[in-house]
Design a protein around this motif. Structure first.
Motif, mmCIF file in Angstrom:
data_model
loop_
_atom_site.group_PDB
_atom_site.id
_atom_site.type_symbol
_atom_site.label_atom_id
_atom_site.label_comp_id
_atom_site.label_asym_id
_atom_site.label_seq_id
_atom_site.Cartn_x
_atom_site.Cartn_y
_atom_site.Cartn_z
ATOM 1 N N LEU A 51 0.827 -1.208 0.000
ATOM 2 C CA LEU A 51 0.000 0.000 0.000
ATOM 3 C C LEU A 51 0.863 1.260 0.000
ATOM 4 N N THR A 107 -6.956 8.592 -0.344
ATOM 5 C CA THR A 107 -7.620 7.313 -0.104
ATOM 6 C C THR A 107 -6.600 6.249 0.282
ATOM 7 N N SER A 108 -5.433 6.274 -0.346
ATOM 8 C CA SER A 108 -4.377 5.321 -0.010
ATOM 9 C C SER A 108 -3.934 5.485 1.432
ATOM 10 N N VAL A 111 -6.617 3.965 3.615
ATOM 11 C CA VAL A 111 -6.578 2.497 3.589
ATOM 12 C C VAL A 111 -5.362 1.977 4.356
ATOM 13 N N ASP A 115 -5.324 -0.697 7.344
ATOM 14 C CA ASP A 115 -4.434 -1.869 7.329
ATOM 15 C C ASP A 115 -3.603 -1.947 8.607
ATOM 16 N N THR A 137 -7.296 -4.577 -3.415
ATOM 17 C CA THR A 137 -7.492 -3.345 -2.648
ATOM 18 C C THR A 137 -6.910 -2.144 -3.385
ATOM 19 N N ILE A 141 -8.886 1.130 -4.824
ATOM 20 C CA ILE A 141 -8.544 2.506 -4.470
ATOM 21 C C ILE A 141 -8.563 3.400 -5.710
ATOM 22 N N CYS A 177 -12.320 10.647 4.805
ATOM 23 C CA CYS A 177 -11.012 9.983 4.840
ATOM 24 C C CYS A 177 -10.231 10.375 6.094
#
Length: 299
Positions: A51, A107-108, A111, A115, A137, A141, A177
């Motif tokens: 990610l 968004t990353s 996420v 995680d 995933t 994204i 977010c």
């Protein structure tokens, strides 16, 4: 109505173009170096870093492509180009791109926080996650960010650039977010620092160090994002006493800060991740021993 006929002087235009161009080149350069390091060093391409690598790719596009829209805005106010119409196909495309890649980056980060929360609360399940889950995933994204950007662009096309609805949608998504990020890392902090019996053995210690590194990265990102988000909220509420030209100066300054977020992440990796730092040094020193050992390490 605001007086928008007053444009920037030639010297001010040159300064703004130079600042944004320098930042754009810096963002692309440092993130490309990071990608090269991740490619050349398999020990850095762990599932926990997938990610992060995706975030690095998104930041390259932020610096290399999203900045085109900024140059169009600058060109408009410097009377170089005219992008005043939102109905032009190229205007819609650049507006879509301008939103897509920063949204993918944010968004990353969100996420990544989820995680890390999963790795903290369900460490054994997290270690057994298959690689394909991360690939799905990452794809999700990019697709979801593209859908959000498309929706905002279509709303802009229907309502016109002067309508605040697209900005409301953008601001709402960014706040969601940020909420996910804050809840995730707050939960992690409670887990680590309020647990009765914290564990410090090998795997747990490495996960904790990575989580702290990504927390630092996230906090720095928020510090660069928040001023522009607050400025956008102030504009939407109509609480402003500045002239249009002054507002544009403030906006460009905060956009410079906003885009700096995509520049600082590799610096944090270098400071916090020893393997990344060693790989970066080796990349520039080109030690003969390391180059000779590469074929032997290939399987």
């Amino acid at each position: 109505m605001e007086n928008r006929s007053t444009m920037f002087s030639s010297s001010e235009c040159i300064n703004w173009f130079a600042l944004f161009l320098t930042e754009s080149v810096a963002i692309v350069t440092v993130n490309l170096l990071s990608i090269i390091i991740f490619i050349k060093n398999s020990n850095l391409r762990t599932r926990a870093m997938y990610l992060v690598i995706n975030l690095t790719v998104a930041d390259i596009f932020v610096g290399g492509i999203s900045s085109i829209f900024l140059f169009e805005i600058l060109g408009t106010h410097c009377q170089i180009v005219n992008v005043g119409s939102n109905t032009a196909p190229e205007g819609n495309t650049t507006l879509f791109v301008f939103r897509w890649f920063p949204l993918t980056s944010l968004t990353s980060i969100a996420v990544i926080s989820l995680d890390r929360m999963h790795a903290t609360f369900r460490p054994f399940r997290h270690r057994n996650i298959k690689k394909w889950v991360y690939w799905v995933t990452i794809g999700a994204i990019w697709v979801f960010s593209a859908v959000m950007s498309t929706a905002m662009t279509l709303v802009s096309l229907r309502s016109g650039r002067q309508e605040p609805l697209p900005l409301y949608l953008w601001l709402t998504y960014c706040c969601l977010c940020l909420l996910v990020i804050c809840v995730s890392y707050t939960s992690i902090a409670v887990r680590y620092w309020c647990a009765a019996r914290p564990q410090h053995h090998g795997a747990t210690s490495r996960q904790r160090k990575l989580t702290v590194t990504l927390l630092i990265m996230t906090i720095v990102s928020l510090l660069f994002w928040l001023p522009y988000l607050i400025f956008t909220f102030v504009i939407l509420t109509g609480r402003r006493s500045l002239s249009f030209q002054q507002m544009m100066r403030v906006r460009f300054t905060l956009l410079l800060l906003f885009y700096t977020n995509s520049f600082v992440n590799p610096i944090i990796y270098t400071i916090r991740i020893p393997e990344f730092r060693k790989a970066l040094i080796a990349l520039f020193t080109c030690q003969k021993r390391q180059n000779a050992a590469i074929p032997l390490a290939t399987r």
